[in-house]
Each structure stands twice: as structure tokens, then as C-alpha cells.
Design a protein around this motif. Structure first.
Motif, PDB file in Angstrom:
ATOM      1  N   LEU A 252       7.622  -0.959  10.007  1.00 30.54           N
ATOM      2  CA  LEU A 252       8.821  -0.692  10.799  1.00 30.54           C
ATOM      3  C   LEU A 252       9.956  -1.612  10.358  1.00 30.54           C
ATOM      4  CD1 LEU A 252       7.085  -0.348  14.286  1.00 30.54           C
ATOM      5  CD2 LEU A 252       7.740   1.481  12.707  1.00 30.54           C
ATOM      6  N   GLU A 253      10.357  -1.459   9.105  1.00 32.63           N
ATOM      7  CA  GLU A 253      11.324  -2.378   8.510  1.00 32.63           C
ATOM      8  C   GLU A 253      12.669  -2.338   9.227  1.00 32.63           C
ATOM      9  OE1 GLU A 253      12.585  -3.615   3.965  1.00 32.63           O
ATOM     10  OE2 GLU A 253      11.821  -1.601   4.376  1.00 32.63           O
ATOM     11  N   SER A 254      13.230  -1.167   9.433  1.00 30.61           N
ATOM     12  CA  SER A 254      14.550  -1.077  10.066  1.00 30.61           C
ATOM     13  C   SER A 254      14.480  -1.444  11.545  1.00 30.61           C
ATOM     14  CB  SER A 254      15.128   0.334   9.887  1.00 30.61           C
ATOM     15  OG  SER A 254      14.298   1.303  10.501  1.00 30.61           O
ATOM     16  N   TRP A 255      13.344  -1.139  12.195  1.00 23.50           N
ATOM     17  CA  TRP A 255      13.197  -1.435  13.630  1.00 23.50           C
ATOM     18  C   TRP A 255      13.237  -2.941  13.862  1.00 23.50           C
ATOM     19  CZ3 TRP A 255       9.661  -3.580  17.197  1.00 23.50           C
ATOM     20  CH2 TRP A 255       9.782  -3.139  18.518  1.00 23.50           C
ATOM     21  N   TYR A 256      12.420  -3.699  13.119  1.00 23.97           N
ATOM     22  CA  TYR A 256      12.433  -5.156  13.260  1.00 23.97           C
ATOM     23  C   TYR A 256      13.720  -5.761  12.709  1.00 23.97           C
ATOM     24  CZ  TYR A 256       7.584  -5.303  14.842  1.00 23.97           C
ATOM     25  OH  TYR A 256       6.433  -5.155  15.579  1.00 23.97           O
ATOM     26  N   GLY A 257      14.351  -5.066  11.775  1.00 21.67           N
ATOM     27  CA  GLY A 257      15.621  -5.546  11.249  1.00 21.67           C
ATOM     28  C   GLY A 257      16.693  -5.652  12.314  1.00 21.67           C
ATOM     29  N   LYS A 258      16.597  -4.855  13.370  1.00 15.37           N
ATOM     30  CA  LYS A 258      17.573  -4.923  14.466  1.00 15.37           C
ATOM     31  C   LYS A 258      17.525  -6.266  15.186  1.00 15.37           C
ATOM     32  CE  LYS A 258      17.262   0.072  15.260  1.00 15.37           C
ATOM     33  NZ  LYS A 258      16.826   1.146  16.198  1.00 15.37           N
ATOM     34  N   LEU A 259      16.412  -6.967  15.055  1.00 17.63           N
ATOM     35  CA  LEU A 259      16.264  -8.272  15.690  1.00 17.63           C
ATOM     36  C   LEU A 259      16.555  -9.417  14.724  1.00 17.63           C
ATOM     37  CD1 LEU A 259      12.956  -7.515  17.617  1.00 17.63           C
ATOM     38  CD2 LEU A 259      15.241  -7.664  18.608  1.00 17.63           C
ATOM     39  N   GLY A 260      16.871  -9.078  13.481  1.00 14.51           N
ATOM     40  CA  GLY A 260      17.200 -10.098  12.498  1.00 14.51           C
ATOM     41  C   GLY A 260      16.106 -10.395  11.500  1.00 14.51           C
ATOM     42  N   PHE A 261      14.952  -9.730  11.601  1.00  6.75           N
ATOM     43  CA  PHE A 261      13.881  -9.946  10.630  1.00  6.75           C
ATOM     44  C   PHE A 261      14.300  -9.403   9.260  1.00  6.75           C
ATOM     45  CE2 PHE A 261      11.389 -10.379  14.487  1.00  6.75           C
ATOM     46  CZ  PHE A 261      10.427 -11.313  14.142  1.00  6.75           C
ATOM     47  N   ALA A 262      13.918 -10.125   8.217  1.00 11.63           N
ATOM     48  CA  ALA A 262      14.222  -9.716   6.844  1.00 11.63           C
ATOM     49  C   ALA A 262      12.920  -9.566   6.058  1.00 11.63           C
ATOM     50  CB  ALA A 262      15.127 -10.741   6.163  1.00 11.63           C
ATOM     51  N   THR A 263      12.867  -8.578   5.190  1.00  8.64           N
ATOM     52  CA  THR A 263      11.681  -8.334   4.370  1.00  8.64           C
ATOM     53  C   THR A 263      11.569  -9.398   3.286  1.00  8.64           C
ATOM     54  OG1 THR A 263      11.773  -5.954   4.774  1.00  8.64           O
ATOM     55  CG2 THR A 263      10.564  -6.687   2.820  1.00  8.64           C
ATOM     56  N   VAL A 264      10.359  -9.964   3.141  1.00  3.98           N
ATOM     57  CA  VAL A 264      10.127 -10.967   2.106  1.00  3.98           C
ATOM     58  C   VAL A 264       9.174 -10.469   1.024  1.00  3.98           C
ATOM     59  CG1 VAL A 264      10.664 -12.947   3.555  1.00  3.98           C
ATOM     60  CG2 VAL A 264       8.333 -12.062   3.541  1.00  3.98           C
ATOM     61  N   CYS A 265       8.319  -9.495   1.340  1.00  6.95           N
ATOM     62  CA  CYS A 265       7.453  -8.930   0.304  1.00  6.95           C
ATOM     63  C   CYS A 265       6.831  -7.636   0.812  1.00  6.95           C
ATOM     64  CB  CYS A 265       6.356  -9.917  -0.113  1.00  6.95           C
ATOM     65  SG  CYS A 265       5.011 -10.068   1.077  1.00  6.95           S
ATOM     66  N   ARG A 266       6.306  -6.880  -0.122  1.00  5.13           N
ATOM     67  CA  ARG A 266       5.579  -5.654   0.180  1.00  5.13           C
ATOM     68  C   ARG A 266       4.201  -5.767  -0.459  1.00  5.13           C
ATOM     69  NH1 ARG A 266       9.484  -1.926   1.935  1.00  5.13           N
ATOM     70  NH2 ARG A 266      11.601  -2.656   1.464  1.00  5.13           N
ATOM     71  N   GLN A 267       3.199  -5.275   0.240  1.00  7.55           N
ATOM     72  CA  GLN A 267       1.834  -5.358  -0.278  1.00  7.55           C
ATOM     73  C   GLN A 267       1.233  -3.956  -0.356  1.00  7.55           C
ATOM     74  OE1 GLN A 267      -0.614  -8.679   0.822  1.00  7.55           O
ATOM     75  NE2 GLN A 267       1.069  -9.687   1.894  1.00  7.55           N
ATOM     76  N   TRP A 268       0.765  -3.651  -1.538  1.00  8.93           N
ATOM     77  CA  TRP A 268       0.216  -2.334  -1.873  1.00  8.93           C
ATOM     78  C   TRP A 268      -1.166  -2.212  -1.267  1.00  8.93           C
ATOM     79  CZ3 TRP A 268      -3.529  -0.499  -5.612  1.00  8.93           C
ATOM     80  CH2 TRP A 268      -3.340   0.812  -6.052  1.00  8.93           C
ATOM     81  N   MET A 269      -1.365  -1.214  -0.395  1.00  3.66           N
ATOM     82  CA  MET A 269      -2.611  -1.087   0.366  1.00  3.66           C
ATOM     83  C   MET A 269      -3.593  -0.190  -0.378  1.00  3.66           C
ATOM     84  SD  MET A 269      -1.618  -3.082   2.674  1.00  3.66           S
ATOM     85  CE  MET A 269      -2.972  -2.986   3.831  1.00  3.66           C
ATOM     86  N   GLY A 270      -4.119  -0.721  -1.495  1.00  2.00           N
ATOM     87  CA  GLY A 270      -4.976   0.063  -2.372  1.00  2.00           C
ATOM     88  C   GLY A 270      -6.415   0.173  -1.896  1.00  2.00           C
ATOM     89  N   GLU A 271      -7.048   1.241  -2.288  1.00  2.00           N
ATOM     90  CA  GLU A 271      -8.470   1.452  -2.018  1.00  2.00           C
ATOM     91  C   GLU A 271      -9.027   2.429  -3.048  1.00  2.00           C
ATOM     92  OE1 GLU A 271      -8.401   4.903   1.373  1.00  2.00           O
ATOM     93  OE2 GLU A 271      -8.014   2.850   2.049  1.00  2.00           O
ATOM     94  N   LYS A 272     -10.356   2.432  -3.152  1.00  2.00           N
ATOM     95  CA  LYS A 272     -11.017   3.283  -4.143  1.00  2.00           C
ATOM     96  C   LYS A 272     -12.345   3.765  -3.593  1.00  2.00           C
ATOM     97  CE  LYS A 272     -13.131   2.876  -8.778  1.00  2.00           C
ATOM     98  NZ  LYS A 272     -13.337   1.945  -9.925  1.00  2.00           N
ATOM     99  N   SER A 273     -12.635   5.044  -3.768  1.00  2.00           N
ATOM    100  CA  SER A 273     -13.929   5.581  -3.368  1.00  2.00           C
ATOM    101  C   SER A 273     -14.976   5.134  -4.370  1.00  2.00           C
ATOM    102  CB  SER A 273     -13.882   7.108  -3.309  1.00  2.00           C
ATOM    103  OG  SER A 273     -12.982   7.536  -2.313  1.00  2.00           O
ATOM    104  N   LEU A 274     -16.134   4.751  -3.877  1.00  2.00           N
ATOM    105  CA  LEU A 274     -17.222   4.274  -4.710  1.00  2.00           C
ATOM    106  C   LEU A 274     -18.335   5.316  -4.758  1.00  2.00           C
ATOM    107  CD1 LEU A 274     -17.482   0.590  -3.443  1.00  2.00           C
ATOM    108  CD2 LEU A 274     -16.275   1.417  -5.471  1.00  2.00           C
ATOM    109  N   PRO A 275     -18.898   5.581  -5.928  1.00  2.00           N
ATOM    110  CA  PRO A 275     -20.039   6.498  -5.995  1.00  2.00           C
ATOM    111  C   PRO A 275     -21.194   5.956  -5.163  1.00  2.00           C
ATOM    112  CG  PRO A 275     -19.159   6.033  -8.183  1.00  2.00           C
ATOM    113  CD  PRO A 275     -18.524   5.061  -7.253  1.00  2.00           C
ATOM    114  N   GLN A 276     -21.890   6.840  -4.487  1.00  2.00           N
ATOM    115  CA  GLN A 276     -23.011   6.397  -3.662  1.00  2.00           C
ATOM    116  C   GLN A 276     -24.209   6.078  -4.535  1.00  2.00           C
ATOM    117  OE1 GLN A 276     -23.836   9.152  -0.509  1.00  2.00           O
ATOM    118  NE2 GLN A 276     -21.729   9.163   0.223  1.00  2.00           N
ATOM    119  N   GLN A 277     -24.934   5.033  -4.154  1.00  2.00           N
ATOM    120  CA  GLN A 277     -26.150   4.665  -4.881  1.00  2.00           C
ATOM    121  C   GLN A 277     -27.140   5.819  -4.847  1.00  2.00           C
ATOM    122  OE1 GLN A 277     -26.848   2.162  -6.672  1.00  2.00           O
ATOM    123  NE2 GLN A 277     -25.404   0.554  -6.157  1.00  2.00           N
ATOM    124  N   GLY A 278     -27.810   6.015  -5.969  1.00  2.00           N
ATOM    125  CA  GLY A 278     -28.823   7.059  -6.022  1.00  2.00           C
ATOM    126  C   GLY A 278     -28.309   8.380  -6.595  1.00  2.00           C
TER     127      GLY A 278
END
Length: 284
Positions: A252-278
Motif C-alpha cells: 500500500l505504497e500510496s496509502w502509507y505515503g499520505k502519512l509521510g512514509f517513503a519507500t526505501v526498497c522493494r523485495q521480490w517475493m519469489g517461489e518455486k514448485s519442487l518436484p515431489q520425492q518418488g
């Protein structure tokens, strides 16, 4: 716990934009409870990975040893260990870095099959420039009040949390930090966790607080309650002598920005499906 200090030193060199005290490193990453994969060059720690269940909490490789396959091998070891524990996917990030800071590391994970649907945002607010009276935000409903939760609020608070964000229920069941409530017509309309010492990446000499799990029950949204409640929380943290406030894991970047918060970084929320054992191809 001093045996983890070389890991902390390597983390500090790999992530200079995310400085954190050693005790915070230990508390948030809990290396003693993780599966730890290390690569040593003689007596030098060249790289490591911390795995918690299906979460890759941290992967670091010393700058001078990068691009030599160490990171790929550590990642493969973590993936295999997660599979052996029954995980069907591996999620990047945990309680210190919630994802992968955007930059070259993202390309490393993309090349190995990781994908992300979004990037979370870290924001901060300098409290020397914050004034509750001068905020230009919409007025809140008449009769809205704010107070801290007490033991007698436990049941009603958990009901409000489950209505607003069911996945947070476990957090509030064990929460020991102050919880500020927004109350309207005698009922809990909103809530947020405040921690005057909750900053993870604070500046030396400054007290950094944090705000987390901000929620408003669905039937009270779009009335200005959330902004008014967060503003009150910011004012309280300022009164606790905090110089900064960290806000992590939001979009909620713009929403919190109304209170004066500023963005300092972005973090990529990566994930990967793993083959099941067997299954065919399931063993790396």
C-alpha cells in the motif's frame, strides 16, 4: 551463539543496505533452528544458506567468490533438503528479509526457475518531520476512539483479526507488543501492532520503531479509520522517543505515503514448485 558470527559478518558484507545488530540477526533468522548449508574456502566462509522448512531464509556468497557456482550449489542443497522434508515449494525470504531485494540477485533466482507475482515494499518515516495536527487525511467517523488492547479484549480482538485477515490470527494469539485499537460504537473497528524497538535495520544511535499487521474489519472500511489509526500509532511511537518507524511487507505504497512514509526498497517475493520425492525427476 558466537559460532554464527562469521555468518553475520558475511551477511553484513552481502547486504550493506540492510544493517542489523548481531542479536537481531540471531533473533529473526534463528540459525540454531535452521538447516545450515555452508561453503568454506580453507578457514574462510565463502557462502551459506539458512533453510526453515519450505522457506529459504537467507543465501549469501562472498563477493570475491560469486559467479563460481557456489550460490547454485547451496541453493540446490536447500531445495533437496526442503523436498526431503515434504515441501512442494520453496519460498524466498523469512523474518529478516521477507523476499529478495530487487537487483542482480533476482536474476540469479529467475535463472533457476523462481517466479514472483509481486514485490513487497519496505517504507520508513522520519519522526522529526511528523506532525499529527498537520496531516492532510480524510476525517474519521464521529465517535471513533483509540486505546490499547487489554486482556479483556482478547476474544473480540481475535474475532476482528479473523474478519479482517484470517492469516494473522496466530500472530495476535501470541503477540506481546502493544496493540492499538480503533473503536467505533463500542466495537473494535481496527487494530495494529506497535513496537518501539521493532526496527530491524535502524541507524546507529537512533531508536527505530515498527508498525505491523494493520487491519480494519471489512464492514468499517473506506471510512478513514485505518489512516486515522495509523496516524495515532505513529504519534505514540514518537512519544516513545523513536526517531524512525519501519514499515515492512506492504504493497500500500500510496496509502502509507499520505502519512509521510517513503519507500526505501522493494523485495521480490519469489517461489518455486519442487518436484515431489518418488516421482520421475524428483531427486535433484
Amino acid at each position: 551463539m558466537e559460532r554464527y558470527f562469521p555468518y553475520y559478518e558475511l551477511y553484513s558484507r552481502c547486504f550493506p543496505d540492510f544493517p542489523t545488530p548481531y542479536q537481531t540477526f540471531l533473533r529473526q533468522l534463528r540459525p540454531e533452528a535452521a538447516k545450515v548449508f555452508s561453503h568454506w574456502e580453507g578457514e574462510t566462509l565463502a557462502g551459506f544458506a539458512f533453510l526453515h522448512g519450505s522457506s529459504l531464509a537467507l543465501l549469501c556468497v562472498e563477493k570475491g567468490w560469486q559467479c563460481q557456482g557456489i550460490g547454485g550449489r547451496l541453493l540446490a542443497q536447500a531445495e533437496e533438503a526442503a523436498q526431503e522434508q515434504g515441501a512442494d515449494q520453496l519460498v524466498l525470504g523469512w523474518d529478516l528479509l521477507q523476499g529478495v531485494p530487487e537487483g542482480p540477485a533476482v536474476d540469479f533466482f529467475k535463472a533457476r526457475g523462481y517466479e514472483a507475482q509481486w514485490s513487497s515494499i519496505n517504507m520508513e518515516l522520519a519522526l522529526d518531520r511528523f506532525s499529527l495536527e498537520e496531516l492532510a487525511i480524510p476525517p474519521a467517523p464521529m465517535g471513533l476512539s483509540f486505546r490499547f488492547a487489554t486482556a479483556s479484549d482478547r476474544r473480540a480482538l481475535l474475532e476482528a483479526v479473523k474478519a479482517a485477515e484470517p492469516g494473522w490470527a496466530a500472530i495476535f494469539e501470541t503477540c506481546t507488543e502493544p496493540v492499538l485499537l480503533a473503536v467505533l460504537n463500542g466495537e473494535i473497528a481496527g487494530f495494529q501492532i506497535l513496537d518501539p524497538t521493532g526496527g530491524r535495520f535502524g541507524r546507529p544511535g537512533d531508536r527505530t520503531g515498527s508498525i505491523g499487521c494493520v487491519g480494519v474489519v471489512p464492514w468499517q472500511r473506506e471510512k478513514g479509520i485505518g489512516l486515522a489509526m495509523v496516524a495515532q500509532g505513529v504519534q505514540w511511537l514518537k512519544e516513545q522517543q523513536c526517531a524512525w518507524i519501519e514499515l515492512r511487507y506492504t504493497w500500500l505504497e500510496s496509502w502509507y505515503g499520505k502519512l509521510g512514509f517513503a519507500t526505501v526498497c522493494r523485495q521480490w517475493m519469489g517461489e518455486k514448485s519442487l518436484p515431489q520425492q518418488g516421482l520421475a525427476g524428483g531427486k535433484m
